[in-house]
Scaffold this motif. Structure first.
Motif, PDB file in Angstrom:
ATOM      1  N   ALA A 143      15.696  22.852  11.844  1.00  0.00           N
ATOM      2  CA  ALA A 143      16.074  24.823  11.721  1.00  0.00           C
ATOM      3  C   ALA A 143      17.700  25.359  11.301  1.00  0.00           C
ATOM      4  CB  ALA A 143      15.009  25.270  12.246  1.00  0.00           C
ATOM      5  N   TYR A 176       8.470  24.159   8.867  1.00  0.00           N
ATOM      6  CA  TYR A 176      10.377  24.493   8.535  1.00  0.00           C
ATOM      7  C   TYR A 176      10.427  23.748   7.872  1.00  0.00           C
ATOM      8  CZ  TYR A 176      11.010  26.865  12.267  1.00  0.00           C
ATOM      9  OH  TYR A 176      11.265  28.742  13.526  1.00  0.00           O
ATOM     10  N   ARG A 234      14.681  30.423   8.011  1.00  0.00           N
ATOM     11  CA  ARG A 234      13.132  30.731   8.829  1.00  0.00           C
ATOM     12  C   ARG A 234      11.811  29.991   7.883  1.00  0.00           C
ATOM     13  NH1 ARG A 234      14.407  34.253  12.442  1.00  0.00           N
ATOM     14  NH2 ARG A 234      12.702  36.109  11.658  1.00  0.00           N
ATOM     15  N   PRO A 235      11.311  29.920   8.657  1.00  0.00           N
ATOM     16  CA  PRO A 235       9.951  29.417   8.488  1.00  0.00           C
ATOM     17  C   PRO A 235       8.949  29.898   7.279  1.00  0.00           C
ATOM     18  CG  PRO A 235       9.274  29.547  10.455  1.00  0.00           C
ATOM     19  CD  PRO A 235      10.974  30.338  10.468  1.00  0.00           C
TER      20      PRO A 235
END
Length: 307
Positions: free
Chosen positions: A191, A186, A274-275
């Motif tokens: 997040a 992340y 979102r990653p």
């Protein structure tokens, strides 16, 4: 105990969930059965991605795949899956790490065993691959990452070499691996709030939260993790917030969390960060478990945020 390499291709016809189940055809059944109770290494071939060897796990059981003739499932022992801190290439300095993939002169073999999706892995090769992906000194690396003096790290720990299997099963070591993988995925941002906070020494002030706790048969996969600030981690663990079925919308238990608190902690769009790598995104099943099991549950009185 027999150890194996399992080839995994995301998006293939096989329904693999690396931290839970490995789907394979009947031709590999005998080899897989010999490894029940033993450790495996996951490998992603170059044509499918860039990870090489990327994780370890232990097989607990082999069962026929329901409704599919000629296919079997290797069930992964809960709590055994662990992603490598760094991916390991199949070939280093022109020599494959697996002895079975090398010619007599050390050069890579072509065809034959190279193409097997399930293949035996000698103990020495297993140890070498794991040591490259999960370094012995990883705890010290993390402890001294932002503090060169490594305050709080056990004196003399660098002199004690732990056997590979002991390291793979030791909770403290697994926690370090999980924390590094999730926070990196992340970009060290929360997040849910999207904030990137660092203390005076540069240490990121973000936790690695398990979506489904290990005690509830959750895994140490990055797909079972969220990078969260301390307060949001506490709220998530206690069911005050969760993530919707779209895997993107942040849910809030409004009857338990005042609106002004929500507005201060979460962005207006209530969207989950979102990653960058989609392979690290939260697995929908883990988020579903949290929604159905934790979200909206009664908060025990007198409990404050955990650090």
């Amino acid at each position: 105990m027999t150890k194996l390499v399992l080839l995994h291709k995301a998006g293939s016809i096989y329904d693999d969930v690396p931290d839970a189940v490995y789907d394979f055809p009947a031709r590999y059944l005998k080899t897989a059965q010999a490894a029940v109770g033993g450790w495996i290494v996951y490998y992603e071939p170059v044509k499918a991605g860039d990870r090489g060897y990327f994780a370890v796990a232990r097989i607990s059981e082999i069962i026929p795949k329901p409704g599919v003739e000629g296919r079997y499932l290797a069930l992964i022992e809960p709590g055994s899956f662990l992603e490598f801190d760094r991916d390991v290439p199949r070939v280093i300095d022109g020599r494959p790490l697996e002895a079975a993939l090398r010619n007599a002169d050390g050069t890579p073999r072509k065809g034959g065993v190279v193409q097997l999706a399930v293949r035996r892995l000698p103990e020495a090769d297993f140890a070498r691959i794991v040591n490259l992906g999960l370094p012995q000194e990883l705890e010290r690396i993390e402890a001294t990452r932002y503090d060169p003096l490594g305050s709080g790290f056990e004196d003399g720990a660098e002199l004690f070499e732990r056997p590979v299997i002991e390291r793979l099963t030791r909770r403290a070591y697994r926690d370090v691996v999980f924390r590094r993988k999730v926070r990196e995925a992340y970009g060290y941002r929360c997040a849910m709030s999207g904030l990137l906070l660092r203390n005076g020494g540069g240490r990121p002030e973000v936790d690695a939260a398990h979506i489904r706790p290990v005690e509830q048969q959750g895994s140490d996969s990055v797909r079972n993790g969220l990078a969260l600030s301390g307060t949001l981690h506490w709220m998530f663990d206690r069911g005050l917030i969760s993530v919707a079925e779209d895997c993107a919308t942040i849910l809030v238990s409004h009857n338990k969390v005042p609106g002004d608190v929500v507005n201060r902690l979460l962005p207006p769009d209530r969207r989950l960060l979102r990653p960058a790598d989609p392979r690290a995104a939260p697995h929908p099943e883990n988020l579903r478990w949290h929604r159905e099991t934790v979200f909206g549950q009664t908060l025990p009185e007198g409990q404050g945020p955990r650090r």
